[in-house]
Design a protein around this motif. Sequence first.
Motif, PDB file in Angstrom:
ATOM      1  N   ILE A  14       9.169 -12.966  -4.997  1.00 17.40           N
ATOM      2  CA  ILE A  14      10.083 -13.999  -4.500  1.00 17.40           C
ATOM      3  C   ILE A  14      10.787 -13.505  -3.242  1.00 17.40           C
ATOM      4  O   ILE A  14      10.873 -14.223  -2.241  1.00 17.40           O
ATOM      5  N   CYS A  15      11.270 -12.274  -3.267  1.00 16.51           N
ATOM      6  CA  CYS A  15      11.955 -11.703  -2.094  1.00 16.51           C
ATOM      7  C   CYS A  15      11.022 -11.628  -0.884  1.00 16.51           C
ATOM      8  O   CYS A  15      11.424 -11.947   0.241  1.00 16.51           O
ATOM      9  N   ILE A  16       9.775 -11.230  -1.118  1.00 14.79           N
ATOM     10  CA  ILE A  16       8.804 -11.150  -0.025  1.00 14.79           C
ATOM     11  C   ILE A  16       8.547 -12.534   0.551  1.00 14.79           C
ATOM     12  O   ILE A  16       8.517 -12.726   1.772  1.00 14.79           O
ATOM     13  N   ASN A  17       8.384 -13.512  -0.319  1.00 12.82           N
ATOM     14  CA  ASN A  17       8.171 -14.883   0.165  1.00 12.82           C
ATOM     15  C   ASN A  17       9.394 -15.423   0.889  1.00 12.82           C
ATOM     16  O   ASN A  17       9.257 -16.145   1.881  1.00 12.82           O
ATOM     17  N   GLN A  18      10.588 -15.067   0.430  1.00  7.80           N
ATOM     18  CA  GLN A  18      11.796 -15.501   1.135  1.00  7.80           C
ATOM     19  C   GLN A  18      11.824 -14.941   2.554  1.00  7.80           C
ATOM     20  O   GLN A  18      12.165 -15.643   3.501  1.00  7.80           O
ATOM     21  N   GLU A  19      11.436 -13.673   2.695  1.00  9.95           N
ATOM     22  CA  GLU A  19      11.398 -13.102   4.038  1.00  9.95           C
ATOM     23  C   GLU A  19      10.347 -13.810   4.882  1.00  9.95           C
ATOM     24  O   GLU A  19      10.609 -14.181   6.035  1.00  9.95           O
ATOM     25  N   ARG A  20       9.160 -14.032   4.309  1.00 16.34           N
ATOM     26  CA  ARG A  20       8.095 -14.726   5.058  1.00 16.34           C
ATOM     27  C   ARG A  20       8.570 -16.084   5.565  1.00 16.34           C
ATOM     28  O   ARG A  20       8.398 -16.416   6.737  1.00 16.34           O
ATOM     29  N   PHE A  21       9.144 -16.868   4.672  1.00 18.21           N
ATOM     30  CA  PHE A  21       9.537 -18.219   5.057  1.00 18.21           C
ATOM     31  C   PHE A  21      10.727 -18.227   6.000  1.00 18.21           C
ATOM     32  O   PHE A  21      10.852 -19.108   6.845  1.00 18.21           O
ATOM     33  N   GLN A  22      11.591 -17.228   5.899  1.00 18.93           N
ATOM     34  CA  GLN A  22      12.693 -17.131   6.854  1.00 18.93           C
ATOM     35  C   GLN A  22      12.156 -16.817   8.251  1.00 18.93           C
ATOM     36  O   GLN A  22      12.635 -17.369   9.239  1.00 18.93           O
ATOM     37  N   TRP A  23      11.145 -15.946   8.343  1.00 18.76           N
ATOM     38  CA  TRP A  23      10.542 -15.673   9.653  1.00 18.76           C
ATOM     39  C   TRP A  23       9.889 -16.935  10.207  1.00 18.76           C
ATOM     40  O   TRP A  23       9.971 -17.208  11.402  1.00 18.76           O
ATOM     41  N   MET A  24       9.257 -17.733   9.355  1.00 17.64           N
ATOM     42  CA  MET A  24       8.680 -19.000   9.819  1.00 17.64           C
ATOM     43  C   MET A  24       9.773 -19.914  10.357  1.00 17.64           C
ATOM     44  O   MET A  24       9.599 -20.574  11.382  1.00 17.64           O
ATOM     45  N   HIS A  25      10.890 -19.929   9.653  1.00 19.17           N
ATOM     46  CA  HIS A  25      12.028 -20.743  10.092  1.00 19.17           C
ATOM     47  C   HIS A  25      12.551 -20.248  11.442  1.00 19.17           C
ATOM     48  O   HIS A  25      12.877 -21.054  12.324  1.00 19.17           O
ATOM     49  N   LEU A  45      10.917 -18.919  13.794  1.00 14.41           N
ATOM     50  CA  LEU A  45      10.016 -19.360  14.866  1.00 14.41           C
ATOM     51  C   LEU A  45      10.412 -20.741  15.387  1.00 14.41           C
ATOM     52  O   LEU A  45      10.201 -21.054  16.555  1.00 14.41           O
ATOM     53  N   ASP A  46      10.994 -21.560  14.518  1.00 16.16           N
ATOM     54  CA  ASP A  46      11.464 -22.896  14.916  1.00 16.16           C
ATOM     55  C   ASP A  46      12.909 -22.901  15.380  1.00 16.16           C
ATOM     56  O   ASP A  46      13.314 -23.752  16.163  1.00 16.16           O
ATOM     57  N   ASP A  47      13.704 -21.975  14.848  1.00 15.71           N
ATOM     58  CA  ASP A  47      15.133 -21.928  15.155  1.00 15.71           C
ATOM     59  C   ASP A  47      15.542 -20.474  15.387  1.00 15.71           C
ATOM     60  O   ASP A  47      15.821 -19.738  14.442  1.00 15.71           O
ATOM     61  N   GLU A  48      15.576 -20.075  16.643  1.00 13.37           N
ATOM     62  CA  GLU A  48      15.850 -18.678  16.990  1.00 13.37           C
ATOM     63  C   GLU A  48      17.252 -18.206  16.599  1.00 13.37           C
ATOM     64  O   GLU A  48      17.521 -17.016  16.577  1.00 13.37           O
ATOM     65  N   THR A  49      18.146 -19.138  16.288  1.00 16.41           N
ATOM     66  CA  THR A  49      19.499 -18.752  15.910  1.00 16.41           C
ATOM     67  C   THR A  49      19.599 -18.345  14.440  1.00 16.41           C
ATOM     68  O   THR A  49      20.607 -17.788  14.022  1.00 16.41           O
ATOM     69  N   ALA A  50      18.549 -18.605  13.670  1.00 22.64           N
ATOM     70  CA  ALA A  50      18.554 -18.239  12.252  1.00 22.64           C
ATOM     71  C   ALA A  50      18.486 -16.720  12.110  1.00 22.64           C
ATOM     72  O   ALA A  50      17.950 -16.025  12.969  1.00 22.64           O
ATOM     73  N   SER A  51      19.027 -16.231  11.014  1.00 20.19           N
ATOM     74  CA  SER A  51      19.051 -14.783  10.759  1.00 20.19           C
ATOM     75  C   SER A  51      17.919 -14.379   9.829  1.00 20.19           C
ATOM     76  O   SER A  51      17.604 -15.096   8.881  1.00 20.19           O
ATOM     77  N   PRO A  52      17.315 -13.215  10.077  1.00 17.70           N
ATOM     78  CA  PRO A  52      16.254 -12.727   9.181  1.00 17.70           C
ATOM     79  C   PRO A  52      16.814 -12.384   7.799  1.00 17.70           C
ATOM     80  O   PRO A  52      18.009 -12.141   7.653  1.00 17.70           O
ATOM     81  N   ARG A  53      15.941 -12.383   6.807  1.00 14.76           N
ATOM     82  CA  ARG A  53      16.304 -11.979   5.448  1.00 14.76           C
ATOM     83  C   ARG A  53      15.325 -10.903   4.991  1.00 14.76           C
ATOM     84  O   ARG A  53      14.420 -11.166   4.206  1.00 14.76           O
ATOM     85  N   PRO A  54      15.493  -9.695   5.505  1.00 10.11           N
ATOM     86  CA  PRO A  54      14.536  -8.636   5.160  1.00 10.11           C
ATOM     87  C   PRO A  54      14.624  -8.246   3.682  1.00 10.11           C
ATOM     88  O   PRO A  54      15.674  -8.379   3.050  1.00 10.11           O
ATOM     89  N   VAL A  55      13.498  -7.766   3.183  1.00 19.53           N
ATOM     90  CA  VAL A  55      13.462  -7.280   1.803  1.00 19.53           C
ATOM     91  C   VAL A  55      14.214  -5.949   1.736  1.00 19.53           C
ATOM     92  O   VAL A  55      14.489  -5.328   2.759  1.00 19.53           O
ATOM     93  N   SER A  56      14.503  -5.504   0.534  1.00 17.65           N
ATOM     94  CA  SER A  56      15.192  -4.224   0.344  1.00 17.65           C
ATOM     95  C   SER A  56      14.280  -3.070   0.754  1.00 17.65           C
ATOM     96  O   SER A  56      13.065  -3.227   0.869  1.00 17.65           O
ATOM     97  N   GLN A  57      14.869  -1.912   0.957  1.00 22.18           N
ATOM     98  CA  GLN A  57      14.100  -0.717   1.318  1.00 22.18           C
ATOM     99  C   GLN A  57      13.084  -0.367   0.229  1.00 22.18           C
ATOM    100  O   GLN A  57      11.975   0.081   0.533  1.00 22.18           O
ATOM    101  N   ASN A  58      13.451  -0.575  -1.025  1.00 23.31           N
ATOM    102  CA  ASN A  58      12.541  -0.289  -2.134  1.00 23.31           C
ATOM    103  C   ASN A  58      11.291  -1.169  -2.044  1.00 23.31           C
ATOM    104  O   ASN A  58      10.162  -0.685  -2.166  1.00 23.31           O
ATOM    105  N   ILE A  59      11.498  -2.454  -1.815  1.00 24.57           N
ATOM    106  CA  ILE A  59      10.366  -3.377  -1.696  1.00 24.57           C
ATOM    107  C   ILE A  59       9.571  -3.062  -0.428  1.00 24.57           C
ATOM    108  O   ILE A  59       8.338  -3.084  -0.438  1.00 24.57           O
ATOM    109  N   GLU A  60      10.255  -2.743   0.660  1.00 25.78           N
ATOM    110  CA  GLU A  60       9.575  -2.410   1.908  1.00 25.78           C
ATOM    111  C   GLU A  60       8.662  -1.190   1.717  1.00 25.78           C
ATOM    112  O   GLU A  60       7.539  -1.173   2.230  1.00 25.78           O
ATOM    113  N   SER A  61       9.114  -0.214   0.964  1.00 33.20           N
ATOM    114  CA  SER A  61       8.286   0.962   0.685  1.00 33.20           C
ATOM    115  C   SER A  61       7.030   0.570  -0.091  1.00 33.20           C
ATOM    116  O   SER A  61       5.931   1.056   0.192  1.00 33.20           O
TER     117      SER A  61
END
Length: 91
Positions: free
Chosen positions: A33-44, A46-62
């Motif tokens: 779910i967290c990974i998909n939230q980050e994916r869809f936030q990046w898609m957002h 692309l349409d709205d540059e003022t939106a903030s990213p929602r990166p996954v935690s360091q544990n998930i990133e690893s």
Amino acid sequence: MSKTQIEERIALLYLALQYCSERTKTFTAGERICINQERFQWMHILDDETASPRPVSQNIESKIKEVLKLALHHNFKPYYADPFKEEILIY
């Protein structure tokens, strides 16, 4: 991040999710779910540059990095194409 970097990140996250689905169940449901939230936030973004990213935690990133290493090592190609790439081709 540039548009190209964002698109690459979206593709890498999709590849990690697909590898997990098709090969080894690495991520928990919550992590997916967290990974998909980050994916869809990046898609957002692309349409709205003022939106903030929602990166996954360091544990998930690893875990993502480990899965991507495995995917590259095994030359993994997902069964399903990334729907985001299909959407880009339409535009």
